[in-house]
Each structure stands twice: as structure tokens, then as C-alpha cells.
Design an enzyme around this catalytic site. Structure first.
Site, short mmCIF file in Angstrom:
data_model
loop_
_atom_site.label_atom_id
_atom_site.label_comp_id
_atom_site.label_asym_id
_atom_site.label_seq_id
_atom_site.Cartn_x
_atom_site.Cartn_y
_atom_site.Cartn_z
N TRP A 85 -13.41 -1.55 -2.35
CA TRP A 85 -12.64 -1.88 -1.16
C TRP A 85 -12.95 -3.28 -0.60
O TRP A 85 -14.11 -3.64 -0.45
CB TRP A 85 -12.92 -0.81 -0.08
CG TRP A 85 -12.10 -1.00 1.17
CD1 TRP A 85 -10.89 -0.45 1.44
CD2 TRP A 85 -12.44 -1.81 2.30
NE1 TRP A 85 -10.44 -0.86 2.67
CE2 TRP A 85 -11.38 -1.71 3.22
CE3 TRP A 85 -13.54 -2.63 2.61
CZ2 TRP A 85 -11.38 -2.37 4.44
CZ3 TRP A 85 -13.54 -3.29 3.82
CH2 TRP A 85 -12.46 -3.15 4.73
N ASP B 59 0.86 -1.19 0.00
CA ASP B 59 0.00 0.00 0.00
C ASP B 59 0.89 1.24 0.00
O ASP B 59 1.92 1.26 0.69
CB ASP B 59 -0.88 0.03 1.26
CG ASP B 59 -2.07 -0.91 1.17
OD1 ASP B 59 -2.16 -1.68 0.20
OD2 ASP B 59 -2.91 -0.88 2.10
N HIS C 264 -6.15 9.05 5.22
CA HIS C 264 -6.90 9.16 3.95
C HIS C 264 -8.37 8.89 4.21
O HIS C 264 -8.73 8.34 5.25
CB HIS C 264 -6.35 8.17 2.91
CG HIS C 264 -6.42 6.73 3.32
ND1 HIS C 264 -7.59 6.01 3.30
CD2 HIS C 264 -5.48 5.88 3.79
CE1 HIS C 264 -7.33 4.77 3.71
NE2 HIS C 264 -6.07 4.67 4.03
N ASP D 33 0.29 4.01 1.37
CA ASP D 33 0.15 4.82 2.58
C ASP D 33 0.81 4.19 3.81
O ASP D 33 0.64 4.68 4.92
CB ASP D 33 -1.34 5.09 2.86
CG ASP D 33 -2.17 3.82 2.97
OD1 ASP D 33 -1.59 2.74 3.17
OD2 ASP D 33 -3.40 3.92 2.85
N ARG E 223 -11.96 6.98 3.53
CA ARG E 223 -12.32 5.58 3.28
C ARG E 223 -12.89 5.43 1.88
O ARG E 223 -13.73 6.22 1.47
CB ARG E 223 -13.41 5.17 4.28
CG ARG E 223 -12.92 4.30 5.41
CD ARG E 223 -14.12 3.72 6.15
NE ARG E 223 -14.48 2.43 5.57
CZ ARG E 223 -14.09 1.27 6.08
NH1 ARG E 223 -13.35 1.24 7.15
NH2 ARG E 223 -14.44 0.14 5.52
N MET F 69 0.29 4.30 9.07
CA MET F 69 -0.57 4.54 7.90
C MET F 69 -0.86 6.03 7.81
O MET F 69 -1.30 6.65 8.77
CB MET F 69 -1.89 3.77 7.95
CG MET F 69 -2.58 3.76 6.58
SD MET F 69 -4.31 3.27 6.55
CE MET F 69 -4.19 1.52 6.84
N GLU G 151 -9.96 -8.71 -1.38
CA GLU G 151 -8.91 -9.25 -2.27
C GLU G 151 -7.74 -9.83 -1.48
O GLU G 151 -7.14 -10.82 -1.89
CB GLU G 151 -8.44 -8.15 -3.24
CG GLU G 151 -7.37 -7.17 -2.74
CD GLU G 151 -7.77 -6.28 -1.57
OE1 GLU G 151 -8.98 -6.11 -1.34
OE2 GLU G 151 -6.87 -5.78 -0.89
N ASP G 152 -7.45 -9.24 -0.32
CA ASP G 152 -6.33 -9.73 0.51
C ASP G 152 -6.70 -11.07 1.17
O ASP G 152 -5.88 -11.99 1.24
CB ASP G 152 -5.93 -8.68 1.54
CG ASP G 152 -7.10 -8.16 2.37
OD1 ASP G 152 -8.27 -8.29 1.93
OD2 ASP G 152 -6.86 -7.64 3.47
#
Ligand code: UD2
Ligand code: MN
Length: 282
Positions: free
Chosen positions: A197, A135, A230, A137, A232, A227, A200-201
Site C-alpha cells: 500500500w 479504484d 474494506h 471501491d 486496510r 468508497m 505509487e500515486d
């Protein structure tokens, strides 16, 4: 016998292998909150080759690591990321490249598909053997968190600031994760079906389990990340359904049905930038 002078020359130009554990790791590393422009950064890191590629000057790196970053519209996070990561990775004496895969347009974001694309495109540039999906971030807070690929896939972002520095659940594989070339191919990469969102992980964690891999981790005091803030993104309402029946698609949905339209590729000074158009209806 007396050595042939040309042998001597050869053996002295051959660099020694880099140490297994880099020599001057410090442990906790500070995270700067100073904002830099890309132009400032380019002047700061003049030891990086075009495309954000780096080779240690004094030793032969043990592996070649591609950092693959799914990306769209996070410019200030990208500069913070580059400012933090280049010195961090160089201290670890790695050969590495930073590959930013940007999704064109404004449709739902597909993080997993961008990472599949990064995996494919990275191999056209260098002989990478280790892939770290990252990621934009997340900034590592401890330099003992080695950016390498161990025997089992490694989930790296164990303790994240916004998750109160605690692993939220046992099988989490999101954030930052490392797989060898072989492992990623074996599981057929990520699913391409997760738009928006989430999910996928976890689908990747299921793929790993299905192939008898297990998730390895550093201890939480080392695998720490900050992190950057940001908004959502909208969650994908279909994520639970796709996750639940994902195992039916492990062999047909992933690297072997990946389609994308490459729009641009630039070897920028501090990163390789790949712009792609992707769509759901194919
Ligand atoms: C969590 C996971 C993340 C992913 C996501 C669900 C952790 C620490 N992170 O992140 O890996 O599984 O949930 O999909 O477990 N991005 C952009 N532009 C966008 C949207 C996303 O560049 O408009 C990229 C960027 O690299 C970002 C990543 O996708 O860091 C994940 O998206 P997020 O940060 O919005 O999601 P988050 O923090 O909930
Ligand atoms: Mn995030």
C-alpha cells in the site's frame, strides 16, 4: 446541383458528434446498496458489447475511454462497481471499455504495475485515447463528473466519503485519475516499484510535475465519490524512500521496463478480464 442519391445515403448514416456536454445529466446520482450477482447484471445490461465495451447508438463519441481497474479479491465491490458504472458512463454518451487487471497469487499487491499493464493491454483491444485509472471501491456520486481526458491530467476523486469529502492534501493523485494516451506515455507510466500500500500515486504526481503538467480537478461538490468498505492493506515500509528518490528512475522505471506474465484474458460480458503474474525479482 442535384445530389447523387448515394451521397444522400452516406450523409444520413453518418451519426452526428455527441454533444460536448451530454444532454440529460441530473447532478447527484443515487448509489444502490442492493447486491447483485454477476449473472443478474449480465441480464440487466444487454446493450454492452463483449469485454464491457460500449458505443453510443445515436451519436459519435468524442473520445474513447479505457477504464483500467487494478484488482484482486474484491468480488462484491466489482459487481457494485459494474452496476453503478455502466449506466453512469452510458448517460455521458462515451465510447468506453472496462478493463479489470487482476494480480495472480498472494504476494504484495502492486496497483501501479497493474495499471501499466492495463494501459498496454487496452490498446491491443481498441483505439483508446483516454485512460482513467480507477479504484474498484470508488463510485462517483454526481453525473456531471465527466469521464473524459481534459488538456491537463485530471485527478477525479476529489471528495471521498471515507476522507470526509475533503481533499487530504494538494498533490494527491490516487483513487481515480485521467490521463491522455500522450500524457501517460510522456511520463513513462507509473513506477513498477511500489509493492504493497501507498506511494505509487504520489510518485505519479511527481512525474507529472517533472514534465510540467499540472493536476486539474472538478470542484468538490461534483467530484464526489463513495468508497465501499474494506480492510486496510499492509502499508509498504519502503514507500517513503522510493518516493524520495523516485525522480532518479522516471526514465528507466515505468512503461519501458514493464515485465509481466499474461496468464489469461477473457472478454466477459461486462468487462475485459486480464489475469497477470508479476514479480519483484527481475
Ligand atoms: C488509497 C488510494 C488508492 C491508492 C492506495 C495506495 C484514494 C481514494 N485511494 O486507497 O488509489 O493510491 O491508497 O496504494 O486516494 N485492490 C484490490 N485488492 C486488494 C488491494 C487493492 O483490488 O487486495 C485495488 C482496488 O482497486 C482498490 C485499490 O487497489 O480500490 C486501492 O487499494 P485500497 O482500496 O486498499 O487502498 P485505499 O482505499 O487506502
Ligand atoms: Mn479503497
Amino acid at each position: 446541383t442535384i445530389k447523387n442519391p448515394s451521397d444522400l445515403r452516406n450523409s444520413s448514416t453518418e451519426l452526428p458528434l455527441c454533444p460536448l456536454i451530454p444532454a440529460d445529466l441530473k447532478g447527484p446520482v443515487p448509489i444502490s446498496d442492493v447486491a447483485h450477482s454477476m449473472e443478474q447484471l449480465e441480464l440487466l445490461f444487454d446493450n454492452v458489447e463483449p469485454g464491457g465495451h460500449y458505443t453510443p447508438p445515436n451519436c459519435r463519441a468524442r473520445s474513447k475511454v479505457a477504464l483500467v481497474i487494478p484488482y484482486r479479491d474484491r468480488a462484491s465491490q466489482l459487481t457494485a462497481f459494474l452496476y453503478h458504472m455502466h449506466p453512469f458512463l452510458q448517460k455521458q454518451q462515451l465510447e468506453y471499455g472496462i478493463i479489470i487487471v487482476e494480480q495472480a497469487g498472494t504476494g504484495p499487491f502492486n496497483r501501479a504495475m497493474l495499471m501499466n499493464i492495463g494501459f498496454v493491454e487496452a490498446q491491443k483491444l481498441h483505439k483508446y485515447d483516454c485512460f482513467i485509472f480507477h479504484d474498484v471501491d470508488l463510485l462517483p456520486e454526481d453525473d456531471r463528473n465527466l469521464y473524459t481526458c481534459p488538456e491537463q491530467p485530471r485527478h477525479m476523486s476529489v471528495a471521498v466519503s471515507t476522507l470526509r469529502y475533503r481533499l487530504p492534501y494538494k498533490d494527491i493523485f490516487g483513487g481515480v485519475s485521467a490521463l491522455t494516451l500522450e500524457q501517460f506515455k510522456t511520463v513513462n507510466g507509473f513506477s513498477n516499484k511500489f509493492w504493497g500500500w501507498g506511494g505509487e500515486d504520489d510518485d505519479m504526481a511527481n512525474r507529472l510535475k517533472y514534465h510540467d503538467y499540472h493536476i486539474s480537478r472538478y470542484p468538490a461538490n461534483i467530484a464526489r465519490y463513495k468508497m465501499l468498505p474494506h480492510r486496510r492493506q499492509p502499508a509498504n515500509p519502503k514507500r517513503h524512500e522510493f518516493l524520495y528518490n523516485g525522480n532518479k528512475r522516471f526514465t528507466t522505471d515505468g512503461l519501458n521496463n514493464l515485465h509481466y506474465n499474461p496468464k489469461d484474458l477473457k472478454l466477459n460480458k461486462l468487462y475485459t478480464w486480464i489475469l497477470v503474474e508479476i514479480s519483484e525479482n527481475r
